[in-house]
Design a protein around this motif. Structure first.
Motif, PDB file in Angstrom:
ATOM      1  N   SER A 175       0.844  -1.193   0.000  1.00 26.18           N
ATOM      2  CA  SER A 175       0.000   0.000   0.000  1.00 26.18           C
ATOM      3  C   SER A 175       0.875   1.238   0.000  1.00 26.18           C
ATOM      4  O   SER A 175       2.062   1.178   0.369  1.00 26.18           O
ATOM      5  N   ASN A 224       0.176   3.765   1.965  1.00 25.63           N
ATOM      6  CA  ASN A 224       0.155   4.306   3.314  1.00 25.63           C
ATOM      7  C   ASN A 224      -0.120   3.179   4.284  1.00 25.63           C
ATOM      8  O   ASN A 224      -0.520   2.071   3.891  1.00 25.63           O
ATOM      9  N   THR A 225       0.070   3.439   5.552  1.00 29.51           N
ATOM     10  CA  THR A 225      -0.108   2.399   6.566  1.00 29.51           C
ATOM     11  C   THR A 225      -1.554   2.250   7.005  1.00 29.51           C
ATOM     12  O   THR A 225      -1.886   1.288   7.692  1.00 29.51           O
ATOM     13  N   VAL A 226      -2.413   3.169   6.599  1.00 35.55           N
ATOM     14  CA  VAL A 226      -3.806   3.136   7.050  1.00 35.55           C
ATOM     15  C   VAL A 226      -4.529   1.939   6.449  1.00 35.55           C
ATOM     16  O   VAL A 226      -5.227   1.190   7.136  1.00 35.55           O
ATOM     17  N   ASN A 227      -4.366   1.753   5.136  1.00 33.58           N
ATOM     18  CA  ASN A 227      -5.081   0.657   4.477  1.00 33.58           C
ATOM     19  C   ASN A 227      -4.161  -0.499   4.081  1.00 33.58           C
ATOM     20  O   ASN A 227      -4.494  -1.272   3.195  1.00 33.58           O
ATOM     21  N   LEU A 228      -2.993  -0.602   4.718  1.00 36.64           N
ATOM     22  CA  LEU A 228      -2.043  -1.660   4.365  1.00 36.64           C
ATOM     23  C   LEU A 228      -2.632  -3.043   4.605  1.00 36.64           C
ATOM     24  O   LEU A 228      -2.383  -3.973   3.828  1.00 36.64           O
ATOM     25  N   GLU A 261      -5.781  -3.940   4.516  1.00 32.56           N
ATOM     26  CA  GLU A 261      -7.067  -4.191   3.888  1.00 32.56           C
ATOM     27  C   GLU A 261      -6.935  -5.294   2.835  1.00 32.56           C
ATOM     28  O   GLU A 261      -5.854  -5.562   2.322  1.00 32.56           O
ATOM     29  N   THR A 262      -8.079  -5.880   2.485  1.00 30.43           N
ATOM     30  CA  THR A 262      -8.083  -6.964   1.499  1.00 30.43           C
ATOM     31  C   THR A 262      -7.570  -6.488   0.150  1.00 30.43           C
ATOM     32  O   THR A 262      -6.871  -7.225  -0.568  1.00 30.43           O
ATOM     33  N   SER A 321      -5.224  -4.629  -0.461  1.00 28.22           N
ATOM     34  CA  SER A 321      -3.767  -4.448  -0.491  1.00 28.22           C
ATOM     35  C   SER A 321      -3.016  -5.739  -0.774  1.00 28.22           C
ATOM     36  O   SER A 321      -1.782  -5.741  -0.856  1.00 28.22           O
TER      37      SER A 321
END
Length: 512
Positions: A368, A370-374, A376-377, A379
């Motif tokens: 990703s 960014n680390t916010v959505n790393l 998530e599916t 990613s």
């Protein structure tokens, strides 16, 4: 230079059919193992030992006699101290410890080679910051703002001008990488062959070190007993010579001997006294050599071995077998053969480098910006596919490596033939010394018996006034020399037999 043909699939699509199409080819080639296979060399050995060995009276001709020879050959001397020393010499000896450590080393090398059959798996995590050139066609994928036209804002207008993308971004990634190289042309299998041959060679070198250590301990102990026997003979002769010197002085005082006789008697006493310090030093050195073999400090065996003991008699018969049997049981020959086998396998390892290699590469993880959505599916990512590497040009390095291993194999073959030849000569020479010293010892025993009789007669005649002191002097010198020679020869026969057993390969069972 190498051609790397790879097919990879990313994101959500399946792995595709590239791997399946290569699978039949991989299975077809999996049995191909390049390079020469090792064939045990046939040693050139005579059918029988030389006529001198076969005609020797101590040769055990019958199979029954051969079976009577114990594998623990040192026990044939029937000396408890020798048996105990041979048993203790293997405890804590640095030479044996080094050879045993070499076996452990080669076993780990085999484990490393065997690991080539399995895939590798690595975990990874990265935080990568990138900045692309603003003039790059890929700069549009990056976020940020720059002034219109790539210049600075127009401060005079006091308003912001629309900006374009700034070519900089971050990539956060975590996952696993896997790779598996198929052993199509047998590089891993040949590496395992070489490692297993090295293990066998290290084990035979340990056997050879153990054999040499046992033989050295036995030889040194027998030499020690021979030196102590010579010490006892010299001291006994010294007592007789001092008695003769006292008798000569008495006869000189009575007018029945001359001053020359007295001087000769004193000279003989002094000459014998001069031999004792040298024998004492040699006895001490022999004890220290034994202590060194046992891993002990100098002088540690002095109390234990100081008391003289007779020279252990050599067994009357020794089973020597056939030359080809000797070659097969000698550990140094087996070690040389194992070295040749290992080097033959290394030719296959080098040859396999000339052929294509097929690897299955795969990756699985999260990626990703960014680390916010790393986590998530969306990613998730993966890649899997075969990679075929075909060597085309390496500056001649690969073929030179094959030629190098072939040259080393020829060197190993020469070393094996030299070891076989040396073994045959060592046995023949040891047998010649053993049988020759037996005949010499028997003759010296007859000489010593006659010399003792002559010395006793000369002394009796001189005491009765019927002979001259010169007769006593000559007879006593002959007797002392003969008795010392018998002790030396008896020890030589015993140590010669140790050399025979060592040349024959040490502890062994006939017919095995």
């Amino acid at each position: 230079m190498a051609i790397d043909a790879a097919r990879q699939h990313r994101a959500r699509p399946g792995p595709g059919g590239g791997l399946l199409r290569l699978a039949p080819l991989a299975l077809l080639l999996a049995g191909c193992t390049v390079g020469p296979s090792f064939l045990r060399p046939a040693p050139r050995a005579p059918a029988q030992w030389s006529r001198a060995s076969l005609d020797a009276p101590a040769y055990a001709r019958s199979r029954a006699e051969a079976r009577a020879i114990d594998a623990a050959w040192w026990e044939g001397f029937h000396d408890p101290t020798l048996t105990l020393l041979v048993a203790q010499v293997e405890q804590g000896n640095p030479d044996l410890e080094e050879a045993a450590a070499r076996i452990a080393e080669t076993r780990e090398s085999r484990a490393i080679a065997f690991a080539g059959f399995f895939p590798t798996l690595n975990a990874n995590a990265s935080d990568t910051r990138l900045r692309l050139s603003e003039n790059s066609p890929f700069a549009s994928i990056a976020g940020g703002r720059v002034s219109a036209g790539g210049g600075a804002p127009n401060a005079g207008q006091g308003a912001a001008i629309p900006t374009g993308p700034r070519p900089g971004f971050a990539i956060y990634q975590a996952g696993f990488d896997a790779a598996w190289e198929l052993d199509i042309f047998g590089r891993t299998r040949r590496s395992i062959e070489a490692a297993e041959a090295e293990i066998l060679g290290a084990e035979r070198l340990l056997d050879n070190a153990r054999l040499s250590l046992r033989a050295e301990a036995a030889r040194t102990y027998l030499e020690l007993r021979g030196l102590q026997a010579r010490q006892a003979i010299a001291r006994q002769s010294l007592r007789l010579q001092r008695d003769n010197a006292g008798l000569t002085r008495s006869r000189f005082a009575s007018g029945f001997a001359t001053e020359v006789d007295v001087a000769n008697a004193n000279a003989l006493v002094a000459g014998t006294e001069a031999t004792l310090p040298l024998l004492d030093a040699q006895v001490t050195q022999a004890m220290n050599r034994l202590a060194r073999l046992l891993g002990q400090e100098p002088g540690a065996l002095a109390d234990r071995l100081a008391a003289p003991s007779p020279i252990p008699p050599a067994p009357p018969a020794v089973a020597i077998g056939l030359p080809i049997e000797t070659i097969r049981r000698r550990p140094d020959v087996a070690a040389a053969e194992a070295a040749l086998a290992a080097q033959t396998a290394r030719i296959g390892v080098a040859t396999a480098q000339l052929y294509p290699s097929l690897r299955i590469n795969g990756s699985l993880g999260l990626q990703s910006g960014n680390t916010v959505n790393l986590f998530e599916t969306a990613s998730r990512f993966f890649s899997i596919g075969p990679s075929l590497i075909i060597p085309i040009f390496q500056g001649g390095q690969l073929r030179a490596q094959v030629r190098l291993e072939e040259a080393r194999q020829r060197t190993a073959a020469i070393a094996w033939r030299r070891t076989v030849l040396d073994a045959l000569h060592e046995v023949e020479n040891a047998l010649a010394a053993y049988y020759g010293d037996q005949g010499r010892r028997d003759a010296l025993r007859r000489q010593a018996a006659a010399a003792r009789q002559a010395a006793n007669l000369a002394r009796t005649r001189f005491a009765a006034g019927l002979g001259t002191f010169l007769e006593v002097l000559d007879a006593d010198r002959t007797r002392l020399s003969a008795e010392l020679s018998v002790a030396e020869s008896s020890a030589a026969v015993a140590t010669d037999l140790v050399a025979v057993y060592k040349a024959l390969g040490g502890g062994w069972e006939p017919g095995h």
